[in-house]
Design a protein around this motif. Structure first.
Motif, PDB file in Angstrom:
ATOM      1  N   LEU A 296     -37.771  26.279  26.801  1.00  0.00           N
ATOM      2  CA  LEU A 296     -36.576  27.107  26.692  1.00  0.00           C
ATOM      3  C   LEU A 296     -36.925  28.579  26.819  1.00  0.00           C
ATOM      4  O   LEU A 296     -37.990  29.020  26.376  1.00  0.00           O
ATOM      5  CB  LEU A 296     -35.881  26.868  25.346  1.00  0.00           C
ATOM      6  CG  LEU A 296     -35.400  25.450  25.048  1.00  0.00           C
ATOM      7  CD1 LEU A 296     -34.723  25.409  23.690  1.00  0.00           C
ATOM      8  CD2 LEU A 296     -34.473  24.943  26.135  1.00  0.00           C
TER       9      LEU A 296
ATOM     10  N   ASP B 220     -44.240  21.873  18.430  1.00  0.00           N
ATOM     11  CA  ASP B 220     -43.572  23.064  18.959  1.00  0.00           C
ATOM     12  C   ASP B 220     -44.111  23.463  20.329  1.00  0.00           C
ATOM     13  O   ASP B 220     -43.544  24.294  21.014  1.00  0.00           O
ATOM     14  CB  ASP B 220     -43.755  24.251  17.992  1.00  0.00           C
ATOM     15  CG  ASP B 220     -42.991  24.033  16.712  1.00  0.00           C
ATOM     16  OD1 ASP B 220     -43.365  24.636  15.706  1.00  0.00           O
ATOM     17  OD2 ASP B 220     -42.025  23.264  16.740  1.00  0.00           O
TER      18      ASP B 220
ATOM     19  N   GLU C  79     -35.569  16.129  27.425  1.00  0.00           N
ATOM     20  CA  GLU C  79     -34.414  16.255  26.526  1.00  0.00           C
ATOM     21  C   GLU C  79     -33.755  14.894  26.384  1.00  0.00           C
ATOM     22  O   GLU C  79     -33.686  14.127  27.352  1.00  0.00           O
ATOM     23  CB  GLU C  79     -33.392  17.278  27.031  1.00  0.00           C
ATOM     24  CG  GLU C  79     -32.237  17.476  26.045  1.00  0.00           C
ATOM     25  CD  GLU C  79     -31.214  18.521  26.502  1.00  0.00           C
ATOM     26  OE1 GLU C  79     -30.562  19.121  25.631  1.00  0.00           O
ATOM     27  OE2 GLU C  79     -31.060  18.709  27.721  1.00  0.00           O
TER      28      GLU C  79
ATOM     29  N   CYS D 116     -34.050  24.462  16.834  1.00  0.00           N
ATOM     30  CA  CYS D 116     -34.882  25.230  17.761  1.00  0.00           C
ATOM     31  C   CYS D 116     -34.910  26.693  17.339  1.00  0.00           C
ATOM     32  O   CYS D 116     -33.868  27.274  17.004  1.00  0.00           O
ATOM     33  CB  CYS D 116     -34.352  25.131  19.187  1.00  0.00           C
ATOM     34  SG  CYS D 116     -34.635  23.538  19.958  1.00  0.00           S
TER      35      CYS D 116
ATOM     36  N   GLU E  40     -38.734  22.357  23.110  1.00  0.00           N
ATOM     37  CA  GLU E  40     -38.447  23.771  22.849  1.00  0.00           C
ATOM     38  C   GLU E  40     -39.331  24.696  23.672  1.00  0.00           C
ATOM     39  O   GLU E  40     -38.924  25.813  24.009  1.00  0.00           O
ATOM     40  CB  GLU E  40     -38.620  24.071  21.363  1.00  0.00           C
ATOM     41  CG  GLU E  40     -38.191  25.480  20.990  1.00  0.00           C
ATOM     42  CD  GLU E  40     -38.237  25.729  19.501  1.00  0.00           C
ATOM     43  OE1 GLU E  40     -37.750  26.784  19.074  1.00  0.00           O
ATOM     44  OE2 GLU E  40     -38.745  24.868  18.761  1.00  0.00           O
TER      45      GLU E  40
ATOM     46  N   ARG F 299     -31.995  19.992  18.506  1.00  0.00           N
ATOM     47  CA  ARG F 299     -31.563  21.247  19.131  1.00  0.00           C
ATOM     48  C   ARG F 299     -31.151  22.300  18.097  1.00  0.00           C
ATOM     49  O   ARG F 299     -31.436  23.481  18.259  1.00  0.00           O
ATOM     50  CB  ARG F 299     -30.396  20.965  20.072  1.00  0.00           C
ATOM     51  CG  ARG F 299     -29.913  22.169  20.872  1.00  0.00           C
ATOM     52  CD  ARG F 299     -30.653  22.267  22.168  1.00  0.00           C
ATOM     53  NE  ARG F 299     -30.496  23.575  22.791  1.00  0.00           N
ATOM     54  CZ  ARG F 299     -30.569  23.798  24.096  1.00  0.00           C
ATOM     55  NH1 ARG F 299     -30.792  22.805  24.919  1.00  0.00           N
ATOM     56  NH2 ARG F 299     -30.438  25.003  24.590  1.00  0.00           N
TER      57      ARG F 299
ATOM     58  N   GLY G 113     -32.219  30.154  25.000  1.00  0.00           N
ATOM     59  CA  GLY G 113     -32.035  28.743  24.713  1.00  0.00           C
ATOM     60  C   GLY G 113     -31.734  27.890  25.918  1.00  0.00           C
ATOM     61  O   GLY G 113     -31.253  26.760  25.776  1.00  0.00           O
TER      62      GLY G 113
ATOM     63  N   ARG H  92     -35.735  29.050  19.418  1.00  0.00           N
ATOM     64  CA  ARG H  92     -35.222  29.784  20.568  1.00  0.00           C
ATOM     65  C   ARG H  92     -33.750  29.464  20.778  1.00  0.00           C
ATOM     66  O   ARG H  92     -33.294  28.374  20.479  1.00  0.00           O
ATOM     67  CB  ARG H  92     -36.014  29.422  21.822  1.00  0.00           C
ATOM     68  CG  ARG H  92     -37.505  29.706  21.696  1.00  0.00           C
ATOM     69  CD  ARG H  92     -38.241  29.337  22.960  1.00  0.00           C
ATOM     70  NE  ARG H  92     -39.660  29.540  22.793  1.00  0.00           N
ATOM     71  CZ  ARG H  92     -40.555  29.374  23.754  1.00  0.00           C
ATOM     72  NH1 ARG H  92     -40.166  29.008  24.951  1.00  0.00           N
ATOM     73  NH2 ARG H  92     -41.834  29.565  23.524  1.00  0.00           N
TER      74      ARG H  92
END
Length: 608
Positions: A142, A62, A188, A293, A139, A290, A146, A295
């Motif tokens: 972000l 994370d 990503e 996530c 993550e 994704r 997001g 966030r």
């Protein structure tokens, strides 16, 4: 009863069931813990992996301050979190149908007797391109909504610690490219027809991937850059070749021409549940799917995906899964499966209990009306809009297609006006008829004693060019003519049956080459081979009667594709031998097919 009143009654009933389940949640949690996270309890070493090291690994995935970030996302303090959440689920990544769990008298019956060790499965697995489908992201970069934030403290730490490399980046808007300096690893990863660059969806030749890198604009200024290219998996490495140029039709936006660079970049990778870590040299990037996530503004995830292959888990043709990040009376989620019952329609089971666990294990189970229980355990690859891949280490099952692709083939155009607006029942009926036609054709070939390979994804009936032609020639060999006599006899006997009248609008005879040699030569060779096969199949030598000859002639069309549609091996690389082929592929007449209906379940059962 009015529909709205009925819906409110059902919602109230579900809410009551959830609250009742919450009272016994501690017992349920303990039982689930024993069966889901305790599946490796046979060795103390596995327990240690799930325990002491687990928290550190999750925090590393994370971000450096993962625990603090999760606390911040869950609420300012524990008290506030308790007020907002009515039911606390025992697993962060579980789809918990507490209304179903509360009714179970013996959870033991709903889980498999033997259990997988996910670490061993990941370690020994032969990886395929489909396992990378979906969207994985760092993550910790972000913001609260997001979106990427290149101003974040974590991003600043990353660009100061990562190694850098030069990579070619093509800009589709300026139609120019340049060498830019980017991070050694992406932040990503997006792959799959619904997740990577949508502009390349019509290009079926390769598996496409879009990687987002940290981009060093100058010595003190950093941003992000998307680079799209082709990827494959070989010798346990992820290989990536960037796009060099691209042209597209201004009206349809479909790509009409493209080229690749001669650069190949290799990355090490490691999967663990919804986490993917990409490494190169001393740099690594830990990402999460994704949909999972913490966030961002999305509070749910959905999987409505199907298998186009006949390699399925006990006739499970598809999954319909939804989940929520908050678990209360309004956020219960759904785990459904569709079963091919061999009667011409599908049974839907929505009373399924399913759990995506952080260690990479997916458990799901349900009971039939007659009390028969079904329980499964797999290591999963969560592919978001591109579906789900499940494996037990020996067999791998791919559920990567939306309903239109599942019904009409992986190369179906879901935007086609004839397809748009068709109901799922109609698409299911088309899929059943298409499958029946393919099955009959394969049985007819077997009866004639000839080998024809069916590509479940594209619907191609593939003929080996080495049987039909000598190397680099388009004149049919004597052995090729004998083969085609048997082939067209079997093919026409099925395709022209009354059962399929009006179902097929066209039969494509396709010539294919491998990528060896000049493009112009391969285009000419593939077209001439397709023409020769069509001409011979309609000649008097094959013994077809005049009526059948006329009907087949009206349907058949020859086209040469050169190396546009190679056959790929398990790792996503071109299989040159299988790519050299001639294929027959029927095209469904969607206007006529759209009138098909699924058989009534009672009638189907009576005829079974």
């Amino acid at each position: 009863m009015d529909r709205s009143i009925l819906k409110r009654c059902i919602s109230a009933l579900l809410a009551a069931m959830v609250l009742l389940a919450a009272a016994g949640c501690d017992d349920i949690e303990k039982s689930l813990e024993d069966k889901v996270n305790g599946h490796s309890a046979s060795t103390k070493a596995d327990d240690a992996d799930d325990g002491e090291d687990g928290a550190d690994e999750n925090n590393a995935d994370d971000g450096e301050d993962g625990a603090d970030e999760n606390d911040a996302d869950d609420g300012e303090d524990e008290g506030e979190d308790d007020e907002d959440t009515e039911v606390e689920c025992p697993y962060e990544y579980s789809i918990s149908h507490l209304r179903n769990i509360s009714a179970f008298t013996n959870l033991e019956e709903y889980y498999t007797d033997t259990h997988l060790n996910p670490e061993e499965v990941y370690k020994n697995l032969t990886y395929t391109p489909q396992m990378f489908f979906g969207k994985y992201i760092r993550e910790d970069f972000l913001d609260g909504d997001g979106y990427f934030s290149s101003d974040s403290v974590d991003f600043d730490k990353f660009v100061k610690s990562t190694e850098w490399r030069t990579m070619y980046s093509f800009d589709e808007y300026s139609k120019k490219g340049e060498e830019i300096e980017v991070s050694a690893v992406p932040i990503e990863v997006r792959a799959g027809s619904h997740s990577a660059s949508y502009k390349l969806r019509n290009v079926k030749k390769y598996n496409w991937m879009t990687l987002t890198f940290a981009w060093k604009r100058d010595e003190d200024r950093y941003s992000t850059a998307d680079i799209t290219g082709v990827y494959y998996v070989k010798d346990g490495k992820l290989s990536f070749t960037p796009l060099n140029s691209m042209e597209k039709d201004e009206k349809t936006y479909e790509v009409t021409k493209y080229s690749l660079t001669d650069q190949v970049y290799e990355f090490d990778f490691e999967f663990s549940g919804t986490n993917l870590t990409i490494s190169s040299g001393n740099s690594s990037s830990a990402m999460v799917a994704r949909d999972f996530c913490e966030r961002g503004n999305s509070d749910s995830y959905w999987l409505w995906n199907y298998s186009s292959s006949k390699e399925r888990i006990d006739d499970i043709v598809g999954f319909e899964i939804s989940g929520y990040k908050e678990y209360d009376a309004d956020h219960i989620g759904r785990f459904g499966v569709k079963i091919d019952n061999k009667r011409g329609y599908y049974d839907n089971y929505s009373n399924v209990v399913g759990h995506f666990n952080e260690n990479g294990i997916l458990n799901f189970s349900w009971a039939d009306i007659d009390g028969t229980k079904h329980a499964y355990e797999f290591v999963y690859f969560y592919c978001g809009d591109d579906g789900l891949v499940l494996t037990d280490g020996e067999h791998t099952y791919f559920y990567n297609y939306d309903y239109t692709e599942f019904s009409l083939g992986a190369d179906a155009d879901s935007e086609d006006s004839a397809v748009e607006g068709l109901s799922q029942d109609t698409l299911a009926a088309i899929a059943q008829k298409k499958s029946s036609l393919q099955d009959e054709l394969m049985k007819a070939f077997e009866a004639e004693g000839i080998n024809v390979e069916l590509n479940d994804e594209t619907g191609e009936m593939m003929l080996d060019s080495s049987i039909l032609f000598d190397v680099d020639k388009y004149d049919l060999s004597d052995g090729g003519k004998d083969y085609l006599k048997k082939f067209i006899k079997a093919y026409s006997s099925v395709i022209l049956k009354d059962d399929y009248e009006g179902f097929v609008s066209k039969i494509m005879v396709e010539g294919h080459t491998d990528s060896t040699g000049e493009r112009a030569h391969n285009e000419e060779l593939s077209q001439k081979r397709a023409d020769e096969v069509k001409k011979y199949c309609l000649s008097s030598e094959v013994g077809m009667d005049a009526t059948a000859q006329k009907e087949m002639g009206d349907l058949m069309e020859a086209v040469g594709y050169a190396d546009d549609y190679p056959v790929l091996d398990a790792g996503g690389m071109e299989d040159k031998e299988k790519s050299r082929r001639v294929s027959f592929k029927f095209v469904i007449d969607m206007e006529n097919a759209s009138t098909l209906k699924l058989p009534d379940s009672d009638t189907a059962a009576a005829n079974d």
